[in-house]
Motif scaffolding. Structure first.
Motif, PDB file in Angstrom:
ATOM      1  N   GLN A   1       1.294   9.988   8.629  1.00 55.18           N
ATOM      2  CA  GLN A   1       0.503   9.687   7.436  1.00 55.18           C
ATOM      3  C   GLN A   1       0.027   8.237   7.440  1.00 55.18           C
ATOM      4  O   GLN A   1      -1.109   7.942   7.064  1.00 55.18           O
ATOM      5  CB  GLN A   1       1.325   9.948   6.173  1.00 55.18           C
TER       6      GLN A   1
ATOM      7  N   GLY B   1       0.843  -1.192   0.000  1.00 52.41           N
ATOM      8  CA  GLY B   1       0.000   0.000   0.000  1.00 52.41           C
ATOM      9  C   GLY B   1       0.875   1.238   0.000  1.00 52.41           C
ATOM     10  O   GLY B   1       1.828   1.324   0.783  1.00 52.41           O
ATOM     11  N   TYR B   2       0.575   2.190  -0.865  1.00 47.07           N
ATOM     12  CA  TYR B   2       1.399   3.389  -1.006  1.00 47.07           C
ATOM     13  C   TYR B   2       0.815   4.530  -0.169  1.00 47.07           C
ATOM     14  O   TYR B   2      -0.379   4.835  -0.249  1.00 47.07           O
ATOM     15  CB  TYR B   2       1.494   3.799  -2.474  1.00 47.07           C
TER      16      TYR B   2
ATOM     17  N   THR C   1      -3.588   2.978  -2.687  1.00 42.30           N
ATOM     18  CA  THR C   1      -3.259   3.626  -1.419  1.00 42.30           C
ATOM     19  C   THR C   1      -3.300   2.592  -0.298  1.00 42.30           C
ATOM     20  O   THR C   1      -3.945   1.548  -0.400  1.00 42.30           O
ATOM     21  CB  THR C   1      -4.246   4.756  -1.096  1.00 42.30           C
TER      22      THR C   1
ATOM     23  N   ASP D   1       1.342   7.639  -0.517  1.00 41.09           N
ATOM     24  CA  ASP D   1       0.910   8.696  -1.432  1.00 41.09           C
ATOM     25  C   ASP D   1       0.432   8.104  -2.758  1.00 41.09           C
ATOM     26  O   ASP D   1       0.751   8.610  -3.833  1.00 41.09           O
ATOM     27  CB  ASP D   1       2.064   9.686  -1.683  1.00 41.09           C
ATOM     28  N   GLY D   2      -0.318   7.021  -2.683  1.00 36.59           N
ATOM     29  CA  GLY D   2      -0.799   6.373  -3.895  1.00 36.59           C
ATOM     30  C   GLY D   2      -1.918   7.140  -4.570  1.00 36.59           C
ATOM     31  O   GLY D   2      -2.404   8.157  -4.055  1.00 36.59           O
ATOM     32  N   ASP D   3      -2.344   6.622  -5.734  1.00 39.22           N
ATOM     33  CA  ASP D   3      -3.395   7.302  -6.503  1.00 39.22           C
ATOM     34  C   ASP D   3      -4.619   6.421  -6.719  1.00 39.22           C
ATOM     35  O   ASP D   3      -5.590   6.844  -7.371  1.00 39.22           O
ATOM     36  CB  ASP D   3      -2.837   7.761  -7.855  1.00 39.22           C
ATOM     37  N   ASP D   4      -4.575   5.172  -6.206  1.00 35.58           N
ATOM     38  CA  ASP D   4      -5.678   4.212  -6.334  1.00 35.58           C
ATOM     39  C   ASP D   4      -5.961   3.799  -7.776  1.00 35.58           C
ATOM     40  O   ASP D   4      -6.927   3.087  -8.039  1.00 35.58           O
ATOM     41  CB  ASP D   4      -6.970   4.744  -5.698  1.00 35.58           C
TER      42      ASP D   4
ATOM     43  N   ALA E   1      -3.885   6.942   7.575  1.00 37.03           N
ATOM     44  CA  ALA E   1      -4.476   6.058   6.567  1.00 37.03           C
ATOM     45  C   ALA E   1      -5.125   4.841   7.218  1.00 37.03           C
ATOM     46  O   ALA E   1      -6.209   4.409   6.811  1.00 37.03           O
ATOM     47  CB  ALA E   1      -3.401   5.618   5.574  1.00 37.03           C
TER      48      ALA E   1
ATOM     49  N   GLN F   1      -4.843   2.902   2.468  1.00 32.96           N
ATOM     50  CA  GLN F   1      -6.232   2.813   2.921  1.00 32.96           C
ATOM     51  C   GLN F   1      -7.027   1.835   2.062  1.00 32.96           C
ATOM     52  O   GLN F   1      -7.778   0.998   2.577  1.00 32.96           O
ATOM     53  CB  GLN F   1      -6.878   4.198   2.877  1.00 32.96           C
ATOM     54  N   SER F   2      -6.848   1.903   0.749  1.00 32.60           N
ATOM     55  CA  SER F   2      -7.586   1.011  -0.154  1.00 32.60           C
ATOM     56  C   SER F   2      -7.176  -0.445   0.025  1.00 32.60           C
ATOM     57  O   SER F   2      -8.023  -1.350  -0.017  1.00 32.60           O
ATOM     58  CB  SER F   2      -7.349   1.430  -1.610  1.00 32.60           C
TER      59      SER F   2
END
Length: 307
Positions: A135, A74-75, A85, A77-80, A139, A87-88
């Protein structure tokens, strides 16, 4: 042809080796417990193909050490879209666990409703960085998923080993000081570069002492994100007699802009080794954080002693 009672006459018989009794018996290989939480590697920094490759190598090492491990990335600062991300990934892991339970119930299986954490989140950080860890915690909270968050990977002797290897790969340290050969460019003073302010410098200093013992040269930690810290440590080392300095990044890689490392090496007027990257012990340390959180006790990763 073989018969139900054994192979045909004249053919060699390979019998299974009996388990060796006593305390010297080889330990049974550990596998991930059924229904164990996922290991979610929280990757900081700007996502990229390089970052993805590094993270995939780390989780691949963890999976090889613990067969059956559900390891995900999981990133922060991801973009989904291309880079999920944190969270996702946590939400997805929770949904999949619920779906597996519901399918089992629908099939008539007697299964216990899942409880406990859905995932164990391991930050891909060598040392503490309060801003990045904030961060990660945010998340996890926003996902509303039951997940445990572990400590960062260091300090640890295995990180001293990885730093030693990266320095030797760059020709800045002897790979083995017991062997009778010299490295003309070997450093006689190491600047251990970290990010995360004073807390990170203190934590890096612990690993720095282990690195100093391996190399038999002074090692002092400095902060890449504090103005003048790198130059100050360089001056301190030179004033104490070190003339050939080297910069050793106490970093995995994704958490820092590579240009900042290059600027730090210029500031210190010395060459730099590569960041730790996907050195094998990084994956082992990530797994160790996961198993410690769950109370599983696989064989602990061992550092290669300085020789």
């Amino acid at each position: 042809m073989s018969s139900p009672t054994g192979p045909a006459s004249g053919l060699p018989v390979r019998m299974p080796r009996p388990r060796q009794p006593g305390r010297h018996r080889r330990p049974e290989p550990l596998v991930a417990p059924e229904g164990a939480p996922a290991l979610v590697l929280a990757v900081p920094g700007t996502p990229s193909a390089v970052t993805r490759g590094l993270a995939e190598d780390v989780v691949s090492i963890a999976r090889s050490e613990l067969p059956g491990l559900d390891a995900r990335i999981g990133y922060v600062d991801g973009d989904d879209a291309e880079f999920l991300t944190l969270q996702s990934v946590l939400t997805q892991a929770a949904e999949e666990r619920t779906a597996r339970y519901e399918q089992a119930v629908a099939a008539g299986a007697e299964v216990k409703e899942p409880d406990g954490p859905v995932a164990v989140v391991v930050p891909l950080l060598a040392g503490p960085d309060s801003a990045l860890l904030r961060q990660v915690r945010q998340a996890v909270m926003e996902s509303k998923v039951a997940a445990d968050l572990t400590d960062v990977l260091g300090p640890h002797p295995l990180l001293a080993e990885a730093l030693h290897v990266r320095l030797s790969e760059a020709g800045l340290a002897r790979a083995d000081r017991a062997r009778l050969f010299t490295v003309a460019t070997a450093a006689d003073g190491i600047i251990l570069a970290s990010v995360g302010g004073d807390e990170a410098v203190q934590a890096a200093g612990i690993t720095g002492m282990l690195l100093a013992a391996r190399l038999a040269v002074p090692v002092i930690a400095a902060a890449l994100d504090q103005d003048g810290s790198i130059a100050s440590v360089a001056e301190q080392l030179r004033s104490s007699g070190s003339q050939q300095l080297a910069l050793a990044p106490y970093l995995i890689g994704p958490e820092i802009d590579p240009d900042l490392l290059a600027a730090a090496a210029t500031e210190a007027d010395c060459p730099a080794a590569e960041a730790l990257g996907a050195y094998p012990t990084i994956g082992k340390l990530a797994l160790a954080r996961y198993t410690t959180a769950l109370g599983i006790t696989p064989q602990q990763p061992q550092s290669t002693p300085a020789r």
